[in-house]
Design a protein around this motif. Structure first.
Motif, PDB file in Angstrom:
ATOM      1  N   UNK A  63      29.095 -41.759  -1.386  1.00 24.85           N
ATOM      2  CA  UNK A  63      28.506 -40.751  -0.617  1.00 24.85           C
ATOM      3  C   UNK A  63      28.539 -39.427  -1.116  1.00 24.85           C
ATOM      4  N   UNK A  64      29.740 -38.878  -1.439  1.00 26.42           N
ATOM      5  CA  UNK A  64      29.907 -37.722  -2.196  1.00 26.42           C
ATOM      6  C   UNK A  64      29.337 -37.294  -3.335  1.00 26.42           C
ATOM      7  N   UNK A  65      29.043 -38.414  -4.203  1.00 25.48           N
ATOM      8  CA  UNK A  65      28.245 -38.423  -5.418  1.00 25.48           C
ATOM      9  C   UNK A  65      26.636 -38.033  -4.906  1.00 25.48           C
ATOM     10  N   UNK A  66      26.280 -39.026  -4.111  1.00 22.84           N
ATOM     11  CA  UNK A  66      24.907 -38.800  -3.491  1.00 22.84           C
ATOM     12  C   UNK A  66      24.687 -37.394  -2.888  1.00 22.84           C
ATOM     13  N   UNK A  67      25.520 -36.811  -2.416  1.00 26.66           N
ATOM     14  CA  UNK A  67      25.442 -35.475  -1.772  1.00 26.66           C
ATOM     15  C   UNK A  67      25.375 -34.413  -2.519  1.00 26.66           C
ATOM     16  N   UNK A  68      26.103 -34.505  -3.842  1.00 26.03           N
ATOM     17  CA  UNK A  68      26.052 -33.675  -4.946  1.00 26.03           C
ATOM     18  C   UNK A  68      24.533 -33.759  -5.439  1.00 26.03           C
ATOM     19  N   UNK A  69      24.098 -34.728  -5.744  1.00 24.88           N
ATOM     20  CA  UNK A  69      22.570 -35.073  -6.129  1.00 24.88           C
ATOM     21  C   UNK A  69      21.601 -34.273  -5.195  1.00 24.88           C
ATOM     22  N   UNK A  70      21.674 -34.534  -4.104  1.00 26.28           N
ATOM     23  CA  UNK A  70      20.779 -33.843  -3.146  1.00 26.28           C
ATOM     24  C   UNK A  70      21.092 -32.492  -2.889  1.00 26.28           C
ATOM     25  N   UNK A  71      22.120 -31.719  -3.081  1.00 25.98           N
ATOM     26  CA  UNK A  71      22.492 -30.440  -2.963  1.00 25.98           C
ATOM     27  C   UNK A  71      21.728 -29.750  -4.282  1.00 25.98           C
ATOM     28  N   UNK A  72      22.076 -30.522  -5.536  1.00 26.32           N
ATOM     29  CA  UNK A  72      21.628 -29.893  -6.780  1.00 26.32           C
ATOM     30  C   UNK A  72      20.027 -29.678  -6.701  1.00 26.32           C
ATOM     31  N   UNK A  73      19.136 -30.934  -6.068  1.00 30.54           N
ATOM     32  CA  UNK A  73      17.929 -30.584  -6.010  1.00 30.54           C
ATOM     33  C   UNK A  73      17.436 -29.722  -4.946  1.00 30.54           C
ATOM     34  N   UNK A  77      15.302 -26.315  -5.694  1.00 30.04           N
ATOM     35  CA  UNK A  77      14.025 -25.685  -4.981  1.00 30.04           C
ATOM     36  C   UNK A  77      14.206 -24.399  -4.589  1.00 30.04           C
ATOM     37  N   UNK A  78      15.318 -23.921  -4.316  1.00 31.66           N
ATOM     38  CA  UNK A  78      15.674 -22.327  -3.650  1.00 31.66           C
ATOM     39  C   UNK A  78      14.815 -21.539  -4.627  1.00 31.66           C
ATOM     40  N   UNK A  79      14.878 -21.750  -6.023  1.00 30.49           N
ATOM     41  CA  UNK A  79      14.355 -20.864  -7.050  1.00 30.49           C
ATOM     42  C   UNK A  79      12.864 -21.286  -7.226  1.00 30.49           C
ATOM     43  N   UNK A  80      12.625 -22.522  -7.272  1.00 23.98           N
ATOM     44  CA  UNK A  80      11.470 -23.233  -7.622  1.00 23.98           C
ATOM     45  C   UNK A  80      10.253 -22.592  -6.587  1.00 23.98           C
ATOM     46  N   UNK A  81      10.531 -22.626  -5.270  1.00 22.14           N
ATOM     47  CA  UNK A  81       9.535 -22.234  -4.249  1.00 22.14           C
ATOM     48  C   UNK A  81       9.227 -20.733  -4.455  1.00 22.14           C
ATOM     49  N   UNK A  82       9.678 -19.962  -5.078  1.00 22.17           N
ATOM     50  CA  UNK A  82       9.695 -18.527  -5.014  1.00 22.17           C
ATOM     51  C   UNK A  82       8.196 -18.112  -5.591  1.00 22.17           C
ATOM     52  N   UNK A  83       7.653 -16.887  -4.746  1.00 21.83           N
ATOM     53  CA  UNK A  83       6.466 -16.380  -5.450  1.00 21.83           C
ATOM     54  C   UNK A  83       6.573 -15.985  -7.295  1.00 21.83           C
ATOM     55  N   UNK A 500      -1.804 -18.540  -6.062  1.00 18.63           N
ATOM     56  CA  UNK A 500      -1.629 -18.333  -4.745  1.00 18.63           C
ATOM     57  C   UNK A 500      -1.461 -19.726  -3.732  1.00 18.63           C
ATOM     58  N   UNK A 501      -2.558 -20.577  -4.160  1.00 12.32           N
ATOM     59  CA  UNK A 501      -2.717 -21.885  -3.621  1.00 12.32           C
ATOM     60  C   UNK A 501      -1.606 -22.779  -3.764  1.00 12.32           C
ATOM     61  N   UNK A 502      -1.211 -22.529  -5.106  1.00 10.27           N
ATOM     62  CA  UNK A 502      -0.237 -23.410  -5.470  1.00 10.27           C
ATOM     63  C   UNK A 502       1.073 -22.796  -4.967  1.00 10.27           C
ATOM     64  N   UNK A 503       1.300 -21.861  -4.783  1.00 13.56           N
ATOM     65  CA  UNK A 503       2.504 -21.312  -4.077  1.00 13.56           C
ATOM     66  C   UNK A 503       2.686 -21.714  -2.682  1.00 13.56           C
ATOM     67  N   UNK A 504       1.485 -21.488  -2.022  1.00  9.86           N
ATOM     68  CA  UNK A 504       1.306 -21.644  -0.542  1.00  9.86           C
ATOM     69  C   UNK A 504       1.648 -22.860  -0.056  1.00  9.86           C
ATOM     70  N   UNK A 505       1.274 -24.135  -1.101  1.00 15.76           N
ATOM     71  CA  UNK A 505       1.404 -25.318  -0.908  1.00 15.76           C
ATOM     72  C   UNK A 505       2.948 -25.758  -0.945  1.00 15.76           C
ATOM     73  N   UNK A 506       3.628 -25.174  -1.809  1.00 14.26           N
ATOM     74  CA  UNK A 506       5.024 -25.583  -2.312  1.00 14.26           C
ATOM     75  C   UNK A 506       5.842 -24.557  -1.548  1.00 14.26           C
ATOM     76  N   UNK A 507       5.586 -23.252  -1.530  1.00 18.09           N
ATOM     77  CA  UNK A 507       6.668 -22.361  -0.840  1.00 18.09           C
ATOM     78  C   UNK A 507       6.256 -21.610   0.426  1.00 18.09           C
TER      79      UNK A 507
END
Length: 597
Positions: A63-73, A77-83, A500-507
């Protein structure tokens, strides 16, 4: 948990006694094997408890390994969704004198730039030398401010000729010039700005054969250079320049002035000064203060230079109370130079200009970050464009990370435990295999994530497939496992039209990345779904504690049982031993009677 693990692992039986026991000496039985066999049989429930304990620990780890994988993703996403990621811009400019970056808010187009001035630091330079004024009447022996003057002998090579010059401590600078004029010719040896200057139309070299003349006149490391067709040797420092190790009181004596210990206040910051401080200590005190300036002693001019640490039009205010320190340092009549600011002009048509100012070398304007290096008043053209390839690269990274996560979860859902291999022979990874097979939470996570692929998002772009990100188009296996593939050209065309349409969809506030990340947080946060199971206060941890207590009880029971069995067998051995001894005595007695007949 470490303490619990130690207790539990101690039951990982085959049970080993902590005492050395000897059995079967009288009976011939293998007492140790018998005790071990009995304990092995009686420890079966404890072994089953331990196996359950180990399996729970492995499930917690899974479970802890799974949690680490989810946290990394989620972190990705935190930086990916930025303008700045999905609306990235790039700047094209052909100039080494300025660099320009564009943020997501910068407008695409053509611009022009001029740099009319660049920021500099304010400075305050001593208005007089720190050491005494030196003129041609000064004796060589009186130049004691850096080195100790001694009678000297000079060797001078001029062309092919070698000359010897004797210098006495009583010689004045004028006398020395006359002696050198005899070699170089009248007017070729001068004393200018506190320095000795020798010129010649022929190549020459000067060496101090003995004494300290070269040190005192700062000629030891001075090069002979060519200037305007002549060979020139010049003192590297003012002859009145003082050594950094001289105290303030010594320097004051050279100048025949009086100073007192006190304070030097720079930009309102008070610095304590003692007359016993050396010049270096004073400079260090200024530089380590919070006055926002840097002081430096220039031996070349024998002056103190104070410079603002920050560029721009900054003040350098100086106060010394009644200590007379500013007079000593030549700052009471110093030269103050105000720092300059950076001035940049921008235009979108090369006709109408906007003036921008900064106290540093960097400016920002309407999403443009400008860093100047040199002044240029001829307009330089540059363009701002959508950085399509950078955005495509980031979306490819999103697809890659998504697929790796979905593949990991899918495999964990379906992988089977390793069989045909003993537990003690397996690695931890091998033991973990199959721990989450058909796990209800993992199953829920997989199908929830897979459902995001077809989730509708409000906006001009509503689905991933409109961006060229699809699954079913590329086969049933992709759809089944939730893996994605990217049609790069379709995405490029959309980005060229409007990123901007791409950013709006994701971020956007309710965008794809926002929704997925929100679900990730629900799973991985402290007290979240996974933590409530596998965290330090989770369900599994509580079960492990209960099992550990049961195992501890079993350990005590088996230890007592071992002691009991050894005591019983020892008692039996004693009985057998006495019977054997009695039998031996009876046999000996019978033999004696037979022999006596």
């Amino acid at each position: 948990m470490d303490a619990i693990s130690k207790i539990a692992s101690s039951i990982n039986y085959r049970y080993q006694s902590t005492r050395i026991q000897f059995g079967g000496l009288a009976s011939g039985l293998s007492t140790s094997d018998i005790v071990d066999a009995l304990l092995e049989l009686e420890s079966k429930p404890a072994q089953r408890l331990y196996q359950k304990y180990e399996d729970l620990g492995l499930k917690q780890k899974a479970y802890q390994q799974l949690e680490e994988k989810l946290e990394n993703f989620g972190t990705f996403l935190t930086s990916f969704k930025l303008q700045s990621t999905l609306m990235a811009k790039r700047v094209s400019i052909d100039s080494q004198n300025v660099s320009i970056d564009a943020s997501a808010s910068a407008k695409v187009g053509t611009y022009y730039i001029k740099v009319l001035s660049i920021a500099s630091r304010s400075s305050f330079l001593s208005g007089r030398t720190l050491g005494p004024q030196i003129d041609v009447s000064t004796k060589f022996g009186d130049l004691i401010y850096r080195y100790n003057p001694t009678d000297s002998v000079l060797k001078i090579q001029l062309g092919a000729s070698i000359h010897t010059v004797n210098i006495s401590k009583n010689d004045t600078i004028s006398d020395i010039i006359d002696k050198l004029d005899d070699i170089f010719g009248e007017g070729n040896v001068k004393f200018e700005d506190g320095k000795l200057v020798i010129e010649s139309s022929q190549a020459f070299a000067l060496r101090t054969e003995s004494g300290t003349f070269g040190f005192v006149f700062n000629l030891n490391n001075a090069p002979v250079v060519q200037e305007s067709g002549k060979y020139v040797l010049r003192s590297t420092a003012h002859l009145g320049a003082v050594a950094l190790h001289k105290t303030l009181s010594q320097i004051a004596n050279y100048r025949n002035i009086t100073i007192e210990s006190g304070t030097l206040k720079i930009n309102g910051v008070q610095i304590n000064v003692s007359t016993n401080m050396t010049l270096k200590q004073l400079i260090d005190a200024i530089n380590s203060s919070s006055a926002g300036v840097t002081a430096m002693y220039d031996a070349n001019s024998d002056k103190l230079l104070i410079t603002s640490n920050q560029t721009g039009a900054n003040m350098i205010s100086l106060e010394d109370g009644s200590s007379n320190l500013l007079n000593l340092l030549g700052l009471d009549v110093g030269q103050f130079n105000i720092g300059n600011v950076t001035r940049v002009q921008l235009s979108s048509d090369n006709v109408n200009w906007v003036d921008l100012y900064s106290s540093t070398l960097e400016l920002t304007h309407m999403g443009l970050s400008i860093k100047v290096r040199e002044v240029f008043d001829t307009a330089v053209k540059f363009s701002v464009e959508n950085d399509v390839e950078s955005i495509v690269s980031k979306v490819k990274e999103f697809v890659k990370n998504w697929n790796e996560l979905m593949e990991y979860i899918y495999n964990k859902m379906n992988e089977k435990p390793i069989t045909g291999k003993k537990k003690e022979e397996m690695t931890e990874e091998e033991k973990l295999q199959g721990m989450l097979r058909r796990d209800s939470l993992l199953n829920e996570i997989f199908f929830k994530l897979r459902s995001f692929i077809t989730t509708r998002i409000e906006g001009d772009i509503s689905y991933l497939w409109q961006l060229g990100i699809e699954t079913s188009k590329f086969g049933y296996q992709n759809m089944k496992t939730g893996k994605l593939e990217l049609d790069e050209e379709k995405l490029r065309n959309l980005l060229r039209e409007d990123p901007q349409k791409v950013w709006t969809f994701f971020g956007g506030p309710d965008g794809f990345a926002q929704r997925v990340q929100s679900y990730m947080r629900e799973l991985t946060k402290f007290g979240g779904r996974i933590d409530s199971l596998a965290g330090i206060t989770g369900t599994i941890t509580k079960q492990l504690r209960d099992l550990a207590k049961q195992l501890e009880t079993w350990l005590e029971r088996l230890q007592k049982r071992e002691t009991y069995l050894w005591n019983k067998f020892s008692a039996m051995e004693e009985v057998v031993s006495r019977m054997q001894a009695q039998g031996n005595w009876l046999a000996q007695f019978s033999s004696l009677r037979t022999n006596n007949r």
